[in-house]
Design a protein around this motif. Structure first.
Motif, short mmCIF file in Angstrom:
data_model
loop_
_atom_site.label_atom_id
_atom_site.label_comp_id
_atom_site.label_asym_id
_atom_site.label_seq_id
_atom_site.Cartn_x
_atom_site.Cartn_y
_atom_site.Cartn_z
N GLU A 74 74.73 22.80 4.72
CA GLU A 74 75.95 23.34 4.10
C GLU A 74 76.06 22.94 2.62
O GLU A 74 77.12 22.53 2.15
CB GLU A 74 77.18 22.87 4.88
N GLY A 98 78.89 24.08 0.28
CA GLY A 98 80.27 23.70 0.57
C GLY A 98 80.81 22.61 -0.32
O GLY A 98 80.10 21.63 -0.64
N GLU A 116 77.30 23.27 -4.70
CA GLU A 116 78.18 24.43 -4.80
C GLU A 116 78.18 25.07 -6.18
O GLU A 116 78.22 26.29 -6.32
CB GLU A 116 79.61 24.01 -4.42
N ASP A 141 80.29 28.39 3.38
CA ASP A 141 81.57 28.57 2.68
C ASP A 141 81.73 30.05 2.33
O ASP A 141 81.08 30.54 1.40
CB ASP A 141 81.61 27.70 1.42
N SER A 190 84.63 31.27 1.44
CA SER A 190 85.94 31.38 0.81
C SER A 190 85.91 31.63 -0.68
O SER A 190 86.76 32.34 -1.20
CB SER A 190 86.75 30.10 1.08
N ALA A 206 88.88 25.11 -0.91
CA ALA A 206 88.59 24.82 0.49
C ALA A 206 88.40 23.33 0.72
O ALA A 206 88.59 22.84 1.84
CB ALA A 206 87.34 25.58 0.94
N PHE A 229 91.15 28.28 4.08
CA PHE A 229 89.77 28.43 4.53
C PHE A 229 89.62 29.37 5.72
O PHE A 229 88.59 29.98 5.88
CB PHE A 229 89.23 27.04 4.89
#
Length: 538
Positions: free
Chosen positions: A174, A177, A185, A218, A220, A315, A429
């Motif tokens: 992830e 994220g 990210e 993610d 979002s 988020a 989220f």
């Protein structure tokens, strides 16, 4: 008036072979999953390494094909070199992902030994949050090289003469994220380049290795741009894109809860499009496949909603609300003290939710080659500090693992009653737009031509109506009905426990019949159904 639906399956509607790994599980040291769960040297069934044999036996009985381990968010702060060798020399460290104390009693070698005893394939996750290329190379050399080098000889010194049978390497977890330790990210291109270099080195050490980009978790803020930019840098060196999705619906909204497959398929279409666009842009015949290695479905409570792009703002704020912290308290989980509560409520809905996700995987078997149920260990194969039992989710999970793996996925055509869902926003989220005309009957089908077997999996997602299904199998000439297995409960608030393990279990529906190439089956509201056919002998 009884509602009806038509489902058509035909041997010519081929999608792709259903891979065994589609029915794998996921293991991360959260709470008592490891300490107190799979590892408890004081448990009556503990073996000489402290592993609970009751859990090992349950995993073997299930026939678990593969397990992705050891994490999860946890992996991005873990230093594998601290977890090998004599226990007295191992370093205790903070787990910043879940605010725990990590004793490293169960370390790299122990995780891999557990998979051996469980008779399951290990799929190993590499820390690309706080660790680097050199550490990843050393890890693979330690695990996979025959001998004659520092790291491979160190493995032998610690009692493991043969290389570990790791074929799949997950490159980070992830990493798109906000919540991830060492998140990339804000730099997808940089992470794509790092992934390319790590994948390249892994395959130089082990030419048969397969690697997975940490791709989508993610949705979002920066989906699908982040995936596009990261994957372009490593498309030619990795074999899979990792996808995670946890579906959260408003409490009591069963329609939105069981519409999880519509949401997943919508997102998969975007992911497939990105992969195919990059394939065309790069000009390669190589097809990119998906590892859907974390998933789940749940009810969520209404929280605060801020507004920004697509209604989301930050988020990471929501993630921290998941476990509010007023003090710097880190939990130490003792192996002989199990603190996780048993869950017995709404197991039928959970079973239907995860089954719906698995049906989605089967219908997309041409692209999804790996699946890892987050609750596969501890949810479906349920356990507490003393006992092991089967939650309702176990049964569809087990049936698909046994009946669908290595068969040919057949596209079902469904026409019947539909339902609508409402738009909702639980927090920044977990949000979802409305859906219209969703088929209440959801299905997937698998054909084992060499065995002369057809298995059709059906969920009745209607909250209110039983639906009579007319299953058109005239394309399978010479086949006959073997059985219709259903799972249903009149009280969806109940579930299985160790004391009451058969509150929700599959039963035979003896009223189902076959006539003129069609199977006529009554599927009850909120039920799971397996209809099996076989070719007549002679």
């Amino acid at each position: 008036m009884l509602k009806t639906a038509k489902v058509t399956v035909h041997p010519d509607y081929k999608i792709a072979k259903v891979e065994k790994r589609l029915f794998g599980a996921f293991l991360e040291p959260i709470g008592n999953w490891v300490y107190g769960g799979i590892y408890n040297p004081k448990h009556p069934s503990a073996d000489e390494m402290g592993f609970r044999q009751d859990i090992l036996e349950a995993v073997r009985e299930f026939g678990m094909p593969a397990v992705r381990l050891p994490g999860g968010n946890w992996i991005s702060g873990w230093e594998w070199k601290n977890s090998i060798g004599p226990l007295e020399n191992r370093k205790v460290q903070l787990d910043l992902a879940w605010f725990q104390i990590e004793p490293n009693i169960v370390g790299l070698d122990e995780y891999l030994e557990w998979t051996k005893r469980a008779n399951t394939e290990p799929m190993f996750t590499i820390n690309l949050g706080t660790d680097d290329l050199k550490s990843a190379a050393h890890l693979v050399e330690y695990c996979r090289h025959e001998g004659g080098t520092y790291w491979s000889e160190l493995r032998k010194k610690y009692g493991h003469p043969e290389p570990y049978p790791i074929k799949i390497w997950y490159l980070g977890n992830e990493m798109d994220g906000h919540w991830q330790i060492g998140s990339w990210e804000k730099n997808p291109v940089g992470f794509g380049i790092l992934t390319h270099e790590v994948s390249k080195v892994i395959k130089w050490i082990d030419c048969k290795a397969e690697t997975v980009l940490s791709g989508v978790s993610d949705y979002s803020k920066h989906f699908p741009e982040w995936l596009m930019e990261a994957l372009e840098q490593c498309y030619e060196s990795v074999d899979y894109v990792s996808v995670h999705y946890y579906h959260s619906a408003p409490e009591g909204d069963i329609a939105s809860y069981l519409n999880v497959s519509s949401v997943i398929e919508e997102r998969l279409r975007a992911i497939f499009a990105i992969c195919d666009y990059l394939q065309a842009k790069i000009g390669t015949p190589k097809k990119m496949y998906i590892s859907f290695d974390e998933y789940g479905v749940m009810f969520g409570r209404q929280g605060e909603v801020t507004y920004g792009r697509r209604g989301w703002k930050d988020a990471s704020k929501v993630f921290m609300q998941f476990r509010p912290r007023e003090e710097n308290v880190f939990i130490k989980h003792e192996p002989d003290k199990f603190v996780r509560r048993r869950r017995t409520s709404y197991q039928m809905l959970e079973a239907l939710g995860v089954a719906s996700i698995l049906l989605t995987f089967i219908r997309n078997a041409d692209r999804i080659k790996i699946g890892c149920m987050t609750g596969g260990l501890g949810g479906a194969i349920a356990f507490d500090g003393e006992h092991v039992w089967k939650n309702a989710s176990y049964y569809p999970y087990y049936q698909m693992n046994r009946l669908a793996a290595e068969g040919m996925s057949i596209l079902p055509v469904v026409d019947g009653p539909t339902f609508n869902t409402q738009q909702y926003a639980l927090n920044d989220f977990n949000q979802c737009h409305s859906y219209e005309d969703v088929q209440a009957i959801e299905a997937a089908a698998v054909h084992h031509e060499e065995k002369g077997e057809v298995d059709v999996f059906i969920i009745n997602r209607s909250v209110e109506d039983d639906i009579e299904v007319s299953l058109d199998v005239r394309g399978f000439e010479g086949y006959e009905l073997v059985e219709h297995v259903e799972m249903y409960t009149d009280d969806i608030t109940k579930g299985n426990s160790f004391e009451s393990p058969e509150v929700i279990v599959p039963t035979l529906n003896t009223k189902t019949r076959m006539e003129d190439g069609k199977v006529i089956a009554l599927t009850r509201k909120l039920s799971w159904n397996v209809i099996r056919l076989s070719k007549k002998s002679g």
